[in-house]
Design an enzyme around this catalytic site. Structure first.
Site, PDB file in Angstrom:
ATOM      1  N   ARG A  43       6.991  16.171 113.114  1.00  0.00           N
ATOM      2  CA  ARG A  43       7.905  15.480 114.026  1.00  0.00           C
ATOM      3  C   ARG A  43       8.986  14.753 113.232  1.00  0.00           C
ATOM      4  NH1 ARG A  43       6.923   9.857 115.788  1.00  0.00           N
ATOM      5  NH2 ARG A  43       8.381   9.294 117.465  1.00  0.00           N
ATOM      6  N   ARG A  84      17.220  -3.920 124.144  1.00  0.00           N
ATOM      7  CA  ARG A  84      16.900  -4.982 123.193  1.00  0.00           C
ATOM      8  C   ARG A  84      17.657  -6.263 123.551  1.00  0.00           C
ATOM      9  NH1 ARG A  84      14.298  -2.655 118.972  1.00  0.00           N
ATOM     10  NH2 ARG A  84      14.673  -0.452 118.540  1.00  0.00           N
ATOM     11  N   LYS A 225       8.633  12.795 127.074  1.00  0.00           N
ATOM     12  CA  LYS A 225       7.739  11.723 126.633  1.00  0.00           C
ATOM     13  C   LYS A 225       7.424  10.843 127.844  1.00  0.00           C
ATOM     14  CE  LYS A 225       8.687   9.664 122.712  1.00  0.00           C
ATOM     15  NZ  LYS A 225       9.506   8.999 121.656  1.00  0.00           N
ATOM     16  N   THR A 283       0.581   7.988 119.693  1.00  0.00           N
ATOM     17  CA  THR A 283       0.802   6.556 119.488  1.00  0.00           C
ATOM     18  C   THR A 283      -0.479   5.777 119.196  1.00  0.00           C
ATOM     19  OG1 THR A 283       2.403   6.784 121.327  1.00  0.00           O
ATOM     20  CG2 THR A 283       2.300   4.677 120.209  1.00  0.00           C
TER      21      THR A 283
END
Length: 479
Positions: A43, A84, A225, A283
């Protein structure tokens, strides 16, 4: 190529391993070592590194293919929109429950009273009483007041917030495009590099993946995802459009209650498997191995659980991209997968949940081939495929034995590296079923899958090599 190399690259497990490349895995020597240790698919994380960095790694991986005479899959993972907070005058502020902080569009550095939230769409989408999370959920705030271009948030929990920490807004579909301008540039670059899969981040609904699929135009396979609760709400529509799924549990666990994630994992893996598409569980699988040479028992159990669930692949992220022990992380993940698959409980779980046979001749032949292979104790199921669809059908059956996929399309062979049990081989000189059988038998012997006297079960189509025409099942002996 030496037979030793062939043995090194041949996997005894069916579950695939995906490893993320980064500073800890940038050299040709380390990449080769990771491949030999068990990595099936690599990846490239486009959140980090330059296009030149990624292109150099693609070149190394294509060199590995030549050395080992086996395809290697490559995933380009797009960053997606990163939400963010802005910067603080002193880099961070201390937080206490009950304190209030203004979130606004002013780009000047923040303090204990206010901070920049450079996302007007979040300010528009949230109402009084809504919850906003920061720093992977470590900071939790509730909206106490809403103005035209600001939110006043009350701290519920958390002790500190620093520059540029991530923001999550659970339960809200944000009117933000899943493909940013950076993603579009990265997508073009990745396709030009010849990657096999594109992983799209921040997918919320089917329209997000439809746009990406249009831009990819068949040059790579697309996986969504799953990291937002809204993606779960629209999951079936998303799954219909994509070629595979990555379950990004870390991000999902920020916005969903952690206690819900295990059940979500089981449900999603089952749904994707039954659809005949590959799924990666990703993850925090061996997170402690970023710093330590061995995992916790809980992490080993987590990897095993994904295998018991029937996933196609498990993934390492920072463990191989930036960790101190990348090869050890791959090696232990390899061993966990192998040992789990040998457990009879695993086999009972997998066989108790067979996908329904579709009203389709190719699917019926594939299901029959699986049954025949089991009955005659075949060492391998062989598919001759043009598009890869027959091999995907066989992979969803989760057979005990490897699936050897012979294909004239090298791109198909590379994409199938991600699928359960598939040992893909690019062939260019097979023109009929007899040649396919002979070639498969020779390859199975050469690569240590079969020996003289073993049986193979082969599916193919007549007319030979026509996509979607699987209608032939044959049992053959290795001579």
């Amino acid at each position: 190529m030496s037979s030793n190399n062939k043995q090194s690259a041949l996997r005894s497990r069916r579950t695939k391993i995906v490893a993320t490349m980064g500073p800890a895995s940038a050299s040709a020597e380390m990449i080769r070592s990771l491949y030999v240790a068990g990595v099936d698919v690599f990846r490239l994380n486009f959140s980090h590194g330059s296009h030149d960095d990624h292109a150099a790694r693609v070149k190394i991986l294509r060199g590995l293919e030549k050395e080992f005479s086996m395809p290697v899959g490559i995933i380009a993972d797009l960053q997606g929109p990163k939400l963010r907070v802005g910067k603080f005058k002193n880099g961070s502020i201390e937080l206490n429950p009950g304190m209030k902080i203004r979130l606004d569009l002013d780009s000047t550095e923040g303090d204990e009273a206010r901070v920049n939230l450079p996302h007007p769409e979040i300010i528009r989408a949230l109402d009084k009483g809504a919850v906003i999370l920061m720093d992977d959920g470590k900071v939790r705030m509730r909206i106490a007041e809403k103005g035209k271009d600001f939110l006043l948030a009350e701290v519920i929990s958390g002790t500190k917030i620093s520059n540029n920490k991530g923001v999550n807004v659970p339960g809200v579909i944000l009117p933000i495009a899943a493909l940013t301008e950076k993603d579009r540039r990265d997508l073009t670059a990745a396709l030009d590099m010849g990657v096999d899969w594109i992983a799209q981040s921040f997918v919320q609904r089917a329209e997000d993946v439809a746009e990406a699929k249009k831009l990819i135009a068949g040059r790579a396979a697309l996986m969504a995802k799953i990291e937002k609760p809204s993606a779960l709400e629209h999951f079936d529509a998303i799954l219909d459009l994509v070629d595979g799924i990555m379950l990004a549990r870390g991000d999902l666990g920020v916005e969903c209650p952690p206690e819900d994630v295990p059940a979500i994992q089981k449900r999603i893996v089952r749904r994707v498997r039954h659809a005949g598409k590959p799924i990666i569980v990703a993850t925090q699988m061996l997170e402690s191995m970023i710093e330590n040479p061995s995992p916790t028992r809980a992490e080993a159990s987590d990897v095993a659980t994904a295998v018991y669930d029937g996933t196609d692949a498990v993934m390492l992220s920072a463990e191989t991209a930036a960790g101190k022990y990348p090869i050890e992380a791959v090696s232990i993940m390899n061993r966990i997968c192998e040992h789990t698959e040998l457990d009879e409980t695993y086999r009972r779980i997998i066989e108790s949940d067979r996908p329904n046979i579709e009203e389709d001749a190719s699917d019926a032949i594939t299901a029959a081939a699986h049954q025949v292979a089991h009955s005659v104790r075949a060492v391998c199921v062989v598919n001759y495929t043009t598009s890869g669809s027959t091999t995907l059908r066989m992979a969803r059956q989760r057979p005990r034995m490897p699936i050897m996929c012979l294909t004239q399309n090298n791109n198909v062979a590379r994409r199938l590296c991600l699928s359960y049990g598939v040992h893909a081989v690019h062939v260019t000189d097979v023109t009929n079923t007899t040649e396919a059988v002979n070639r498969a038998a020779a390859l199975a012997q050469a690569q240590g899958i079969a020996k003289k006297g073993d049986r193979l079960v082969l599916t193919a189509g007549v007319p030979f090599g026509t996509p979607g025409s699987t209608n032939t099942l044959r049992v053959a002996w290795v001579e």
